[in-house]
Motif scaffolding. Structure first.
Motif, PDB file in Angstrom:
ATOM      1  N   GLU A  62     -30.380 -70.200 -85.136  1.00 51.95           N
ATOM      2  CA  GLU A  62     -30.934 -68.873 -84.815  1.00 51.95           C
ATOM      3  C   GLU A  62     -29.992 -67.757 -85.264  1.00 51.95           C
ATOM      4  N   ARG A  63     -28.696 -67.949 -85.067  1.00 53.58           N
ATOM      5  CA  ARG A  63     -27.714 -66.947 -85.496  1.00 53.58           C
ATOM      6  C   ARG A  63     -27.725 -66.796 -87.014  1.00 53.58           C
ATOM      7  N   ALA A  64     -27.835 -67.919 -87.719  1.00 60.50           N
ATOM      8  CA  ALA A  64     -27.871 -67.858 -89.189  1.00 60.50           C
ATOM      9  C   ALA A  64     -29.135 -67.173 -89.671  1.00 60.50           C
ATOM     10  N   GLU A  65     -30.259 -67.392 -88.993  1.00 56.52           N
ATOM     11  CA  GLU A  65     -31.511 -66.732 -89.359  1.00 56.52           C
ATOM     12  C   GLU A  65     -31.410 -65.221 -89.178  1.00 56.52           C
ATOM     13  N   ARG A  66     -30.806 -64.799 -88.064  1.00 50.54           N
ATOM     14  CA  ARG A  66     -30.656 -63.366 -87.830  1.00 50.54           C
ATOM     15  C   ARG A  66     -29.732 -62.732 -88.870  1.00 50.54           C
ATOM     16  N   ALA A  67     -28.648 -63.441 -89.215  1.00 45.99           N
ATOM     17  CA  ALA A  67     -27.680 -62.897 -90.171  1.00 45.99           C
ATOM     18  C   ALA A  67     -28.254 -62.819 -91.579  1.00 45.99           C
ATOM     19  N   SER A  68     -29.086 -63.799 -91.937  1.00 51.34           N
ATOM     20  CA  SER A  68     -29.602 -63.867 -93.313  1.00 51.34           C
ATOM     21  C   SER A  68     -30.957 -63.207 -93.487  1.00 51.34           C
ATOM     22  N   GLY A  69     -31.700 -63.045 -92.374  1.00 51.82           N
ATOM     23  CA  GLY A  69     -33.067 -62.539 -92.478  1.00 51.82           C
ATOM     24  C   GLY A  69     -34.019 -63.550 -93.066  1.00 51.82           C
ATOM     25  N   GLU A  70     -33.640 -64.830 -93.064  1.00 48.08           N
ATOM     26  CA  GLU A  70     -34.452 -65.901 -93.650  1.00 48.08           C
ATOM     27  C   GLU A  70     -34.859 -66.904 -92.577  1.00 48.08           C
ATOM     28  N   LYS A  71     -36.100 -67.395 -92.655  1.00 44.82           N
ATOM     29  CA  LYS A  71     -36.523 -68.510 -91.819  1.00 44.82           C
ATOM     30  C   LYS A  71     -35.926 -69.799 -92.377  1.00 44.82           C
ATOM     31  N   ILE A  72     -35.332 -70.592 -91.520  1.00 43.55           N
ATOM     32  CA  ILE A  72     -34.758 -71.863 -91.956  1.00 43.55           C
ATOM     33  C   ILE A  72     -35.777 -72.966 -91.686  1.00 43.55           C
ATOM     34  N   ILE A  73     -36.297 -73.531 -92.756  1.00 39.26           N
ATOM     35  CA  ILE A  73     -37.327 -74.560 -92.655  1.00 39.26           C
ATOM     36  C   ILE A  73     -36.741 -75.958 -92.827  1.00 39.26           C
ATOM     37  N   SER A  74     -35.743 -76.071 -93.702  1.00 35.98           N
ATOM     38  CA  SER A  74     -35.122 -77.372 -93.947  1.00 35.98           C
ATOM     39  C   SER A  74     -33.653 -77.162 -94.259  1.00 35.98           C
ATOM     40  N   ALA A  75     -32.865 -78.240 -94.130  1.00 33.53           N
ATOM     41  CA  ALA A  75     -31.421 -78.115 -94.337  1.00 33.53           C
ATOM     42  C   ALA A  75     -30.811 -79.456 -94.712  1.00 33.53           C
ATOM     43  N   HIS A  76     -29.643 -79.369 -95.337  1.00 35.74           N
ATOM     44  CA  HIS A  76     -28.820 -80.543 -95.628  1.00 35.74           C
ATOM     45  C   HIS A  76     -27.830 -80.692 -94.476  1.00 35.74           C
ATOM     46  N   ILE A  77     -27.711 -81.899 -93.944  1.00 35.16           N
ATOM     47  CA  ILE A  77     -26.948 -82.136 -92.725  1.00 35.16           C
ATOM     48  C   ILE A  77     -25.750 -83.040 -93.014  1.00 35.16           C
ATOM     49  N   GLY A  78     -24.596 -82.668 -92.487  1.00 39.76           N
ATOM     50  CA  GLY A  78     -23.419 -83.520 -92.608  1.00 39.76           C
ATOM     51  C   GLY A  78     -23.419 -84.587 -91.522  1.00 39.76           C
ATOM     52  N   ILE A  79     -22.986 -85.787 -91.869  1.00 33.30           N
ATOM     53  CA  ILE A  79     -22.917 -86.883 -90.904  1.00 33.30           C
ATOM     54  C   ILE A  79     -21.537 -87.521 -90.965  1.00 33.30           C
ATOM     55  N   SER A  80     -21.009 -87.847 -89.795  1.00 32.06           N
ATOM     56  CA  SER A  80     -19.711 -88.515 -89.724  1.00 32.06           C
ATOM     57  C   SER A  80     -19.647 -89.293 -88.416  1.00 32.06           C
ATOM     58  N   GLY A  81     -18.504 -89.864 -88.140  1.00 31.18           N
ATOM     59  CA  GLY A  81     -18.312 -90.627 -86.915  1.00 31.18           C
ATOM     60  C   GLY A  81     -17.756 -92.008 -87.200  1.00 31.18           C
ATOM     61  N   PRO A  82     -17.210 -92.668 -86.195  1.00 25.85           N
ATOM     62  CA  PRO A  82     -16.625 -94.007 -86.392  1.00 25.85           C
ATOM     63  C   PRO A  82     -17.632 -95.056 -86.845  1.00 25.85           C
TER      64      PRO A  82
END
Length: 410
Positions: A62-82
């Motif tokens: 939501e913060r990124a949408e307000r800052a960019s003025g863009e609706k976020i529909i899809s994204a690339h996600i980082g994954i990590s962990g043991p």
């Protein structure tokens, strides 16, 4: 002409960062908006509370949408962990028509054959990254397309993850109405942001020190040779300070950032600092060198674990470009000096580069993964990323959420 927009979400143990960027005509990234918020519901990079993790991700989005003025529909996600595991694998195919040059489809078949090995039912392949190719015995070929031969071999690095851990992460992201375009191993993304092609060519180690885990990625001859996730991170350094100094966690974290140092001998032994504490006294006075001694012990332990991963993969002498440190804890003063001392390799702190737009905050080691996810997405067509599985119900919920986010106002 419509510009291409790319969104990345780095779901970490201590923070969640969403970045929206557009691709310029020069094929560079221009940052449109950044949304950073505290993490919740995650432990060592893995979801341990779906509802609160979903809420934390939604707040960042939501913060990124307000800052960019863009609706976020899809994204690339980082994954990590043991739960992440990396193995080297080989794919072999026959070229049926030797009068025709090797094509992209032949390369894809070879990569697909490298994916076929004994993977347990509870694990999922997320990356098959080519290291080099072999055409009729000719080794170390970087791109076989256009060559002639009867047999094509490919040496790859295959990354697998826990199926349940992956599904939990995707459930949290898609619960915010954002579709998962791809899952990218976080050290791969960080390497895109902070290492150079020459460093990867001559051999280097990326050490991404996050809050709950440290990601290690070893490159040789320009390709991935080894990956590992260590169950120690910056949060453990902070916890050590809480125990040693008997101060609250927020006070320990602030003291680490402001006064921390990995080399006690470089700190004035008479310098004292004031820290909010437990007990009847609101503040306590401690020597800065004591703070540094606690941080040195944990950092040395971490670097010894990195040294074990390097030894497991081969000779450290082949890593001419040394160590690139990144992640939030890489901002600790003196950490590159201690790394050089323990690993006996050159070391530097890596910061994201080559960014335009609202990028000032991202020039920090803590945001290497966020920036790297964007840069990875730019070249994704040349990397074999396994498509995400989804249930029919989950797919319909995600599509409905995306539709609602387009229709309804903010």
């Amino acid at each position: 002409m419509a510009t291409t927009k790319i969104t990345a979400i780095d779901v970490g143990t201590t923070k969640i960062c969403t970045v929206v960027a557009e691709v310029t005509p020069e094929n560079e990234l221009r940052i449109l908006g950044v949304g950073i918020g505290p993490s919740a519901g995650l432990n060592k990079g893995m979801v341990d509370g779906v509802q609160i993790a979903t809420e934390a991700i939604y707040s960042s989005v939501e913060r990124a949408e307000r800052a960019s003025g863009e609706k976020i529909i899809s994204a690339h996600i980082g994954i990590s962990g043991p739960h992440i595991s990396g193995n080297n694998s080989q794919g072999i195919i026959a070229i049926t028509d030797q009068q025709q040059a090797i094509s992209n489809s032949d390369v894809e078949r070879a990569l697909e054959s490298a994916r076929i090995f004994n993977v347990p039912n509870n694990r999922q392949v997320i990356h098959v990254v080519p290291r080099h190719y072999i055409v009729d015995g000719s080794d170390n070929i970087s791109d076989p397309v256009g060559m002639f031969g009867s047999r094509l071999d490919v040496e790859t690095h295959v990354v697998t993850c826990s199926l349940s851990a992956m599904q939990n992460l995707m459930t949290c992201v898609e619960g915010t109405g954002v579709q998962v375009e791809s899952l990218v191993l976080q050290p791969f993304a960080s390497a895109e942001a902070v290492t150079t092609p020459e460093e990867r060519l001559h051999g280097c180690v990326l050490v991404d020190i996050g809050g709950g885990t440290t990601d290690v990625c070893i490159y040789r001859d320009g390709a991935v040779a080894h990956t590992a996730v260590l169950p120690v991170g910056g949060a453990h350094m902070t916890r050590d300070l809480v125990v040693a100094l008997r101060v609250p966690q927020p006070s320990a974290e602030e003291a680490k950032r402001a006064y921390g140092h990995a080399i006690p001998s470089l700190v004035d032994e008479t310098e004292e600092i004031e820290i909010p504490s437990f007990g009847s006294d609101e503040n306590k006075i401690v020597k800065r060198r004591q703070l540094a001694e606690v941080l040195q012990a944990r950092t040395e332990e971490l670097m010894e674990m990195v040294a074990a991963e390097i030894s497991r993969n081969g000779e450290a002498a082949l890593l001419s470009a040394g160590v690139i440190l990144t992640g939030g804890a890489a901002s600790l003063k003196g950490i590159e000096l201690l790394t050089e001392e323990v690993l006996e390799l050159p070391a530097r702190v890596g910061r994201p580069h080559h960014l335009a737009g609202l990028s000032d905050i991202l020039h920090d080691p803590a945001y290497a993964t966020s920036v790297g996810l964007l840069q990875w997405a730019l070249k994704e067509q040349s990397i074999n990323i396994n498509p995400k599985p989804s249930t029919p119900i989950g797919g319909w919920i995600s599509k409905l959420a995306n539709l609602m986010r387009i229709i309804l106002p903010q």
